[in-house]
Design a protein around this motif. Structure first.
Motif, short mmCIF file in Angstrom:
data_model
loop_
_atom_site.label_atom_id
_atom_site.label_comp_id
_atom_site.label_asym_id
_atom_site.label_seq_id
_atom_site.Cartn_x
_atom_site.Cartn_y
_atom_site.Cartn_z
N GLY A 214 0.79 -1.22 0.00
CA GLY A 214 0.00 0.00 0.00
C GLY A 214 0.82 1.27 0.00
O GLY A 214 2.02 1.27 -0.33
N LEU B 270 -1.23 8.40 2.69
CA LEU B 270 -2.08 8.03 1.56
C LEU B 270 -2.13 9.11 0.49
O LEU B 270 -1.98 8.81 -0.71
CB LEU B 270 -3.50 7.73 2.06
N HIS C 181 -3.08 -4.43 -0.55
CA HIS C 181 -3.42 -3.64 0.64
C HIS C 181 -3.48 -2.17 0.29
O HIS C 181 -2.65 -1.65 -0.46
CB HIS C 181 -2.37 -3.86 1.74
N SER C 182 -4.51 -1.48 0.81
CA SER C 182 -4.60 -0.02 0.74
C SER C 182 -4.52 0.47 -0.72
O SER C 182 -5.29 0.02 -1.56
CB SER C 182 -3.49 0.58 1.61
N VAL D 200 -9.46 4.16 6.40
CA VAL D 200 -9.33 4.15 4.94
C VAL D 200 -10.49 3.40 4.30
O VAL D 200 -10.79 3.59 3.13
CB VAL D 200 -7.98 3.53 4.53
N HIS E 135 -5.42 -0.16 10.27
CA HIS E 135 -5.20 -0.18 8.82
C HIS E 135 -3.94 -0.93 8.42
O HIS E 135 -3.78 -1.29 7.27
CB HIS E 135 -5.15 1.25 8.27
#
Length: 302
Positions: free
Chosen positions: A15, A154, A190-191, A253, A283
């Motif tokens: 991620g 992010l 992931h993410s 998220v 997360h």
């Protein structure tokens, strides 16, 4: 639907945020998911070097009390509200207008969901996974703090993926890995990596690839802001036979814990499963990978 996991190669897509060197990150995912080094059975699609100047230090276990506390304390001293931080202001200033608009819109959307107790309400028709604790809203200051930490990682990487020339190079990393495997592949993402994986698996060139299982962990694909900039129309990628989406209802998220209601052709293909991610921010990839439900999913799908 069943498949023999012993014949599959597992492809990891990490991620957002800077990461340790590729070999260390792959080994950590192997240990978290399988409890041992998996050698050639697993491949890490590593793209952090395309978005960050140098690898991150090998950190303490983000899911352990000591490592998590150290990370939170370190961030607490460095952190202020989004865009009040000098580093954040500089990163925001380097984005083009599309990137700035996206960053602000997603930040506002995430903040609104994080602040709303209704963001934690059970989803009709979706039963929580066994063992998930009773959902209680976190104290406002703590949720705002955790949200800032997530956005710090992010937003810059999402901007780099969606609005810079790094996008195609990031996708190429996954394309190359998929092309190198002749047999079936299980893609575990992931993410932000769930976005990268969705985009690449949706490409016509991989329509005949054998992907018996696509796993998304802590995915932001439920956000309208993300859906506006990924491959359209929203539908199940052609090679994917089963898509299992894991979300912790307290993961900031993925407060929209379901994807089956967003993607065309999702009936009997997307399984939305709520899990309890024990990491402090709910997360971290380690918390998802260590979940019994995720571990079970990599060996069999129904």
């Amino acid at each position: 639907m069943e498949f023999n996991a012993n014949s599959a190669t597992f492809i990891y897509v990490h991620g957002a945020g800077n990461k340790p060197p590729e070999s260390d990150l792959k080994r950590a995912w192997d240990e978290d998911l399988f409890g041992r080094d998996m050698g050639e059975r697993t491949r890490m699609v590593y793209y952090a070097d395309l978005l960050h100047d140098r690898p991150a230090a090998i950190a303490a276990d983000a899911c352990g009390a000591t490592g998590a506390l150290a990370a939170l304390v370190s961030d607490a001293f460095a952190d202020t509200a989004l865009l009040e931080d000098a580093e954040a202001r500089e990163a925001f200033g380097e984005m083009d207008s599309d990137g700035q608009e996206f960053a602000l819109s997603l930040a506002i959307s995430m903040a609104a969901r994080a602040a709303s107790p209704t963001g934690l309400a059970p989803t009709p028709g979706v039963r929580p996974a066994a063992g998930v604790a009773e959902l209680l809203p976190l104290p406002g200051p703590l949720r705002r703090f955790l949200l800032r930490q997530l956005l710090r990682h992010l937003i810059p990487d999402a901007n780099g993926y969606f609005f810079t020339s790094a996008q195609d190079r990031i996708r190429d990393r996954l394309r190359t890995t998929l092309d190198a495997v002749a047999g079936p592949v299980v893609v575990i993402s992931h993410s932000l990596g769930t976005v990268v994986a969705y985009d690449v698996l949706s490409e016509a060139g991989f329509a005949q690839k054998d992907v018996p299982l696509f796993i998304t962990l802590g995915s932001p694909l439920g956000y309208t802001e993300i859906q506006d900039v990924i491959t359209r129309p929203l539908r199940i990628p052609a090679p994917v036979r089963l898509w299992t989406n894991f979300a912790d209802p307290l993961d900031l998220v993925t407060l929209d814990t379901t994807l089956a209601d967003d993607f065309r052709g999702a009936a009997k293909v997307i399984a939305d499963i709520r899990v309890d991610n024990p990491s402090p921010n709910n997360h971290a990839s380690c918390g998802y990978l260590r979940s019994r439900h995720v571990r079970d999913a990599v060996t069999a799908a129904q």
